[in-house]
Design an enzyme around this catalytic site. Sequence first.
Site, short mmCIF file in Angstrom:
data_model
loop_
_atom_site.label_atom_id
_atom_site.label_comp_id
_atom_site.label_asym_id
_atom_site.label_seq_id
_atom_site.Cartn_x
_atom_site.Cartn_y
_atom_site.Cartn_z
N HIS A 176 73.31 47.06 97.10
CA HIS A 176 72.28 46.70 98.09
C HIS A 176 72.91 46.49 99.46
CE1 HIS A 176 70.67 45.65 94.13
NE2 HIS A 176 69.47 45.74 94.63
N PRO B 13 68.05 36.42 90.39
CA PRO B 13 66.63 36.16 90.17
C PRO B 13 66.10 35.37 91.36
CG PRO B 13 67.95 35.64 88.21
CD PRO B 13 68.91 35.85 89.35
N HIS C 175 67.40 48.96 101.44
CA HIS C 175 67.56 47.78 100.58
C HIS C 175 68.50 47.95 99.40
CE1 HIS C 175 66.60 44.41 97.94
NE2 HIS C 175 66.28 45.29 97.00
N GLU D 244 58.13 21.73 87.13
CA GLU D 244 59.12 21.93 86.07
C GLU D 244 60.20 22.94 86.47
OE1 GLU D 244 55.85 22.48 85.69
OE2 GLU D 244 55.17 20.77 84.52
N HIS E 100 49.06 22.68 74.66
CA HIS E 100 50.08 21.64 74.72
C HIS E 100 50.93 21.56 73.45
CE1 HIS E 100 47.95 20.63 78.30
NE2 HIS E 100 48.60 19.50 78.51
#
Lengths: 677, 677
Positions: free
Chosen positions: A41, A131, A272, A421, A483
């Site tokens: 990249h 990520p 890119h 979370e 849940h």
Amino acid sequence: MVGAGAHRVNDTHIPLDEIAPLATALRFLAADAVERAGTGHPGMPLGMADLATVLFTRHLKFDASEPKWPDRDRFVLSNGHGSMLLYGLLHLTGYADVPLEELRNFRKAGALAAGHPEYGHFAGIETTTGPLGQGVATAVGMALAERMLAAEFCADLVDHRTWVFCGDGCLMEGVSQEAISLAGHLGLSKLTLVFDDNSTTIDGPTSVSTSDDQRKRFEASGWATIGVDGHDAEAIDRAFTYARASDRPTLIAARTRIGFGAPTKQGLSAAHGSPLGAGEVEAMRKALNWHHSPFEIPEAIAVAWKAAGRRGGVERAAWQRRLEATEPARRAAFSRRIEGRLDAAVEPAVQAAIAAQVAKPAAVPVRQGSQLATGVLASVMPELVGGSADLTSSVLSRPDGMPPLTPGDLAGRHISFGVREHGMAAALNGIALHGGFVPYAGTYLTFSDYARPAIRLAALMGIRTIFLMSHDSIGVGEDGPTHQPIEHLASLRAIPGLKVYRPADSVEALECWYDAVAGQGPSVMVVARQKVPQVRLSLAEGMPARRGAYLLAGGAERDLTLLASGSEVSLALETRELLAKHGLDAAVVSMPCWEVFARQDSAYQAAVLGDAPRFAIEAASPFGWERYTGRSDHIFGISTFGFSAPGSVVYGHFGLTPSAISEQILRLTSTKLKKAV
Amino acid sequence: MVGAGAHRVNDTHIPLDEIAPLATALRFLAADAVERAGTGHPGMPLGMADLATVLFTRHLKFDASEPKWPDRDRFVLSNGHGSMLLYGLLHLTGYADVPLEELRNFRKAGALAAGHPEYGHFAGIETTTGPLGQGVATAVGMALAERMLAAEFCADLVDHRTWVFCGDGCLMEGVSQEAISLAGHLGLSKLTLVFDDNSTTIDGPTSVSTSDDQRKRFEASGWATIGVDGHDAEAIDRAFTYARASDRPTLIAARTRIGFGAPTKQGLSAAHGSPLGAGEVEAMRKALNWHHSPFEIPEAIAVAWKAAGRRGGVERAAWQRRLEATEPARRAAFSRRIEGRLDAAVEPAVQAAIAAQVAKPAAVPVRQGSQLATGVLASVMPELVGGSADLTSSVLSRPDGMPPLTPGDLAGRHISFGVREHGMAAALNGIALHGGFVPYAGTYLTFSDYARPAIRLAALMGIRTIFLMSHDSIGVGEDGPTHQPIEHLASLRAIPGLKVYRPADSVEALECWYDAVAGQGPSVMVVARQKVPQVRLSLAEGMPARRGAYLLAGGAERDLTLLASGSEVSLALETRELLAKHGLDAAVVSMPCWEVFARQDSAYQAAVLGDAPRFAIEAASPFGWERYTGRSDHIFGISTFGFSAPGSVVYGHFGLTPSAISEQILRLTSTKLKKAV
């Protein structure tokens, strides 16, 4: 202009009018390495080279000769696909472990200069990125750890900043919002985010998918923001100076051109993610007036870069002197914390707690056993830092005596992460990576899904992050299938290098927690909400749960073996009783951690598992249990989603009762006997 | 004041000064049901009752007697723990499937009035909610689907709004940012988010974890915003009117008191998640001047609520007349689309494409085969909607002839979701739930982690969402371990009811894609980036991949069976050739979908799997494969993370080559022969 604090970098900076050729050198290292690899990249390194050069030569506090200096500024490349920018910086500033050969080897088999920056490959890589969004959220943890450690050891020893480069992708990922919001709330003023505002994504101009006003967005979370031309060294320098003086976390929105310098591709998605092509790189040489062959760095530029890499040496030496002048016990504590070693008092404290628990058995929820364990550890581990995603009193993440951390009191040790979370898990990683702390924080097991990308990164990096996950089965009951975790144990166990503990009672909770803090790599501590009988009623040598699985009841000779974890271990013990009435001797193996058990020697494994038919009992998906039972019909689990009803009703519905299980085992066993006849 | 458009609700609204007792009735249904259940969340229903009452009696377009009227407004309760608010609304407005008895049964075993609203339990539940943030992001998909369907069928048939209730938790979750940002970008002006701004979270006041200026945050993404006292019916009414006239998506930040009316608990976390207690409810009766026993609704209030539930009837009848006046082919198309039936032309088109592919075999990347399949389907399925998370040309999510959707052209059929995997997946769910479309969208398999909570909800709801996941293994190569999925296949297969397809070539891609669109429930379409040989070289009856697994090479009699999926099927075929040279007849079973295979009859399963020893080959974690091999040493997979190098090098490193596999099989087989001797 330089150094807001007393201990900032010294003044041997590269003058601003000498920045350009240094940036150009950085650009060609990236373009040529990608070209040579035939993959990579180039766009981002070309676009952010000016920003990186001004940062590394004039603002970042570091000493390339001592990459692990604890008081260095942290630099995180959240847009990790631009890895060559980082490798180039590390090489040019003189990190010993990044010789030119490594850059020439970029993306090849065995290369440490991997496609994306990987923690542990080079000392100067602070975290694995790639990520998108993870770097931003991890950096928030680093910046928070700095503040917490400073609150404990004072600015004499801890006074550094965290700098993050990121792109549009990072800011589109939801995890960045959680991170930004948390950083603003906590007022992490020493965190600076440099946004590569190049208006370009893979699919085309950013206008194909976003219309956000990023500065306004950050300001809504209490950040300072400043816009800057990302190719104007003076303006960049002013922005970094502004950020260093800011009393809030700061966003620098830097307008840049992706693939800067590549005549036909700059400003386009085409720059890119693929090599520019020989012709384009040639044209770029002309355009940037760079008359050197690939990987050739003119002497003057090399010298200037090396000097930039050493300019923090003076300050580092001063820091070293301050450390040495520190009161010995305090110095030793600091060093132990930074090195991540446990104090000798930890194991005896855990052993004592186990003994007390064995002496006074009690049926309590496993989450309460976990709280006991964190309390014991916290009493002897000032480095233990807890938290939860707005479920403190459900997950029982905060033991007595662990003070809450607030924006006004960063000496607290329990963090209210809010309903975030994912950001929480990434921040935990950042705290672990920063050093000085052993972090854990909790939510419900079913919401581990939200945190999964960060959990995976912890496993990939092999860092000591502990994810506490309570409400671990259909035992949750009335909250229903959203849940009630079903597939979560299997899906976490499938992550390489992740220790998934599921203790059966308070004793196992103590052993598993100790194993998690004493060992390497990340852990998930999975605990039941509901009350269970204590299964460990006598003292045992060496914390048996630390071997991953062990024989809890029955001996080497047996008719069959029941394997179970967590809240189903007591269920297995009851099943054993019922089977005994039918003349079957069922051994019970408690199996709190597959990953740890897999590391035991084969003789131990064989002794525990035995040769007799094996049955597994776990209130979760049977997925994966065939590894130990060999047969699908030997697993008592749950293959569908659960439903809303009292927990015991749900257990009954799925046949997870001693009577249903023992009956089915008797049926299967008698069938076999018949077949044998 | 009423009805911006020609087809808005008629004017038989409840007057504003009669709202209060209706809201009080709603409050007591919630408080009493939670009390009776002994479990549940009273705080939110008490806090949002005024907002809900004004919405349902004066603004929401619906007809309780026809819950599935396609042109109804969608109402999403994103803060799903407040489920009793929704159940109360559905009961009071006269939904036939929500009698009082259901409310009395709240949270009990077998109750449809479950802990959290579950799609399919009551006709008026538009989506399952509970995991925070999901409702917000799902609603964006609904609102988008409305615009897309209107662009196709015009406002005569499609002209409705989407209303979402949400709390602080939903807005702290990162997925909400992805959703907000996307909705703002696309200008979804008929979407209204009602934020229960009660300053309270489970851990205490929201100030323990957040300092965000929510209105500013939404404005940064192009939303209109308005603040309102959530207990002032007139102000609420004005806000809803404002939202309906807005040319942008609108946030209504409604200041409310959690647990409104409960004298000692209102405004406190204590009101959130447990019954208030008999004494508190008694005191609340006094405070709100409500002299009725639990579940008793005074006649006048009941009548008023029922009238509110029917007031959309006139408009629905008008809509029905317009539908009936529609040109027959168009009407039939609309009905087919709403009912989710495939056109009869779809299967033949797929069959023809398979025949063409078999006639002209080609070694292409499986992702290209997937693109072929979506192209074939799109040509006969105007309802097929694609998209990607900024990886369109990598994932190959957009076939030729599928026009891009843009803010200015919502008749497009390929959505640029941006780098927002989680928001994308939830929006796909919303599109599927809305009806009229079969949605799919893609990213890299490794980033399925980001989308996992929404994938789980799709499985739980059993809706037809298709998640396209390319770059499915170490074959990704140089991008390295962050980008190489290892555990993802196992972790997705572990989700109940989720079909995880991994086609081996273009023919299987066609079959799997057809199975996904023709079947029920969600699918993940996992495709390799790299080129693979075509393995299906002859026409077969009935699309064999649709049985989940099938015998590709070899017969019933065999020495062993090789099980493989996706890009490893061709590897298994090569291994078969090598083993044949050693006199071993290895059958090859292609296994594109475990979930589908598990649904086949046992005779078919047994015939495919055979009795001979089985070996599995998959470039992924071996986790779970013991189900079919019975033994861990019969699995050729990858138990660690991958590394950055050319894909073929990584395959070689992990022994995933025909020679390494066949040698190992020969070794294992000869050992057994020796043992037998």
